[in-house]
Design an enzyme around this catalytic site. Structure first.
Site, PDB file in Angstrom:
ATOM      1  N   SER A 165      64.555   6.118  10.039  1.00 36.69           N
ATOM      2  CA  SER A 165      63.868   7.405  10.009  1.00 36.69           C
ATOM      3  C   SER A 165      63.775   7.947  11.440  1.00 36.69           C
ATOM      4  O   SER A 165      64.774   7.928  12.151  1.00 36.69           O
ATOM      5  CB  SER A 165      62.503   7.230   9.335  1.00 36.69           C
TER       6      SER A 165
ATOM      7  N   ASP B 115      66.876   8.119  -1.452  1.00 32.73           N
ATOM      8  CA  ASP B 115      66.186   8.911  -0.416  1.00 32.73           C
ATOM      9  C   ASP B 115      66.410  10.396  -0.675  1.00 32.73           C
ATOM     10  O   ASP B 115      67.547  10.850  -0.699  1.00 32.73           O
ATOM     11  CB  ASP B 115      66.724   8.506   0.953  1.00 32.73           C
TER      12      ASP B 115
ATOM     13  N   HIS C 123      62.827   7.264   0.324  1.00 32.86           N
ATOM     14  CA  HIS C 123      62.984   7.065   1.771  1.00 32.86           C
ATOM     15  C   HIS C 123      62.294   5.794   2.268  1.00 32.86           C
ATOM     16  O   HIS C 123      62.846   5.068   3.106  1.00 32.86           O
ATOM     17  CB  HIS C 123      62.419   8.288   2.487  1.00 32.86           C
TER      18      HIS C 123
END
Lengths: 368, 368
Positions: A148, A317, A347
């Site tokens: 991320s 995701d 995610h």
């Protein structure tokens, strides 16, 4: 700077000097907070930098204390990133609230920066982290790893310090923040900025903008989880004895749906541990994520990258779509496969299911 | 009540009496605002009810005035719902702000309801609409048609007044609001309720909670559009000469991304035309959407439905997923196909691309 396995997983700070910032302005004194695990070897060739995500901290692995780490499945003795073999470092991002210089830090006059904290980008943080590496005697990382926002930080390392990264592991993020990611971030920023307690960022010493930060977290958390995950866990059920079609005894409004209660809980947890200004600063940094910015685009920015790249995405995701990792792979020199974390959760699979990458990471990156 | 094609597409209101509410409480006097197009035939067999979505109004088609309608591609002279042949009615939902009794309406003492406006469900509105049908001399609708929240309203008609609906057209919504839809709605409600100007709903006569309503709209609008749509239109571009990495001349903060400016525009447009309390009321009603509630589940609720159902979904919809329309189809008696609107835009395809259903609607529903 002396390394000592006895302080494994313990927060320390180091001053890295003044920093001119990409978007203008400067920070006169920057401190970075970090933790380490394991021991740096004689030729400093076994160092690994692990980059946390938006609201993450430096406590990647448990270390010598009791507190669990957020990537314990990946990092620790005998784990894929084996701290008996590798010297692992995790630094709090510039602008954060886990020890590094951020909006809640004191300026040279001893006043919290608050609204005066400048706009910092991921590149700014990476430049500060390079000075931390210098202080630790690490000329070149064996690997820089992140998911991320942490993946964006890893990617910027690979592009900015091509000679200093041997392996670059980028999980669950593409080469830039897309329009939708910017849009979702804008909503979160407004949620905080519209909270009257936010006061433009100058709320230290007064009540914190907890309602705004909590709403920002709710918006974000929905995007971190997949629709089937939410529906499977909560459906349309009421929370406990609460009835979403009735006012609770003695209270106004109606009872909550279970998913509302769940998001309330997520919001309250974050509000108790995170600074709203840091949420704003790191979200702004994430919006600015674009490895090709000022470098002739993503492909040219990465054309001379010396690192071996290891990319992965979570197949459910819907915030950082797998297609965005695929696009990044195509922009990289050579053939770069994208590994898949197979998870229903969305995610957040980059946190909960990181263990799935263990085998491939041992084969491709952590071969000691 | 006299029908007159000369008032085609002109707002009128009718009082339908007191209404006991599903979640408790009552409204002592309910008025519904509505528009009509065309002429009711002698046996009242050509009447069509068209249901608007969350922030929609009754102006479905242009009619005798100049203002365009929001479903002009579907409704009008010579259109699939041909107003030369059908008598079309559109009613503002109970709790709305386009003429029907809602939070901004005056209570019997002449004070706006505000915070005292009770919780109304979609079923409550449908019961009020049935009285409107009575007043108009319509025993049975040839069709009830809607998309999104309007589709939920159409579906509730089919389940609640099985004998009064010949064709039930449900576009871009399933049989109930899912956990994710509830979660996104909660964020929007909090955005409004956390605006200090909201004052618990009692803001009439003072400043309206425009910031909160604007944020709610941004959150919603992102969910109405697909990720590729947003990225294709806006990417990472700055708005005009604004630079997202620099403070504009003489201003604080940074320049906006184009997608931020776009969402600002969407927010400002809604704030100028919609009441925040109605947004809350209709969002709460939509959260309560569950055709099977209190009826032994979706399948049993619909087992005795007499209407012929026409379902459709937008293939890029990521708010009301096509799978949810498919699930509704399976719960219905007999074989019910789900038609597809093929659009890249996302959920809003039920507005922008409704014309794609014209041929199938002519063949299956509007055969006059």
């Amino acid at each position: 700077m002396r390394q000592d396995a006895a302080v494994s997983g313990v927060l320390r700070t180091v001053a890295v000097g003044a920093l001119q910032l990409e978007a203008g302005g400067a920070l006169p004194e920057v401190e970075l907070a970090f933790e380490t695990w394991g021991t740096l070897n004689a030729d400093a060739s076994n160092a690994v930098l692990i980059q946390h995500a938006l609201t993450g901290d430096t406590h990647v692995a448990q270390g010598s204390g009791d507190e669990a780490g957020w990537w314990d499945a990946l990092v620790g003795p005998g784990k894929p990133v084996d701290t008996d073999k590798y010297f692992v470092v995790a630094a709090n991002m510039l602008g954060g609230c886990y020890g590094s210089t951020g909006p809640s830090s004191l300026d040279p006059e001893g006043v919290p920066w608050g609204s005066r904290f400048p706009f910092v980008t991921i590149r700014d943080s990476v430049r500060a982290e390079a000075r931390l590496a210098d202080r630790l005697g690490i000329r070149r990382w064996h690997a820089v790893v992140g998911g991320s926002l942490g993946g964006a930080r890893a990617l910027e390392w690979g592009a900015t310090y091509s000679e200093r990264v041997r392996h670059c592991v980028v999980v669950a993020i593409g080469g830039y923040s897309t329009a939708e990611q910017i849009a979702l971030a804008q909503a979160q920023l407004l949620a905080i900025r519209q909270d009257p307690a936010y006061n433009g960022g100058d709320y230290y010493g007064g009540p914190a903008p907890t309602a705004g930060l909590g709403l920002a977290r709710r918006i974000a958390h929905i995007s971190y989880r997949s629709e089937p995950e939410l529906n499977f866990r909560f459906g349309r059920r009421g929370q406990g004895a609460e009835n979403p079609l009735e006012a609770p005894a003695g209270a106004a409004g109606r009872g909550r749906y279970q998913v509302e209660s769940y998001l309330d809980h997520q919001a309250n947890k974050l509000v108790g541990r995170f600074d709203a200004n840091s949420y704003v600063a790191l979200t702004e940094a994430l919006m600015s994520h674009d490895v090709g910015r000022g470098r002739g685009g993503m492909q040219r920015a990465l054309a001379t990258a010396k690192a071996e790249f290891f990319l992965a995405s979570v197949n459910s995701d819907r915030l950082y779509f797998p297609e965005q990792s695929d696009e990044l792979a195509r922009a990289l020199p050579g053939e770069v496969p994208v590994y898949t974390i197979d998870a229903k959760i969305g995610h957040d699979g980059f946190l909960t299911e990181i263990g799935q990458l263990g085998g491939d990471l041992r084969r491709r990156v952590f071969t000691l």
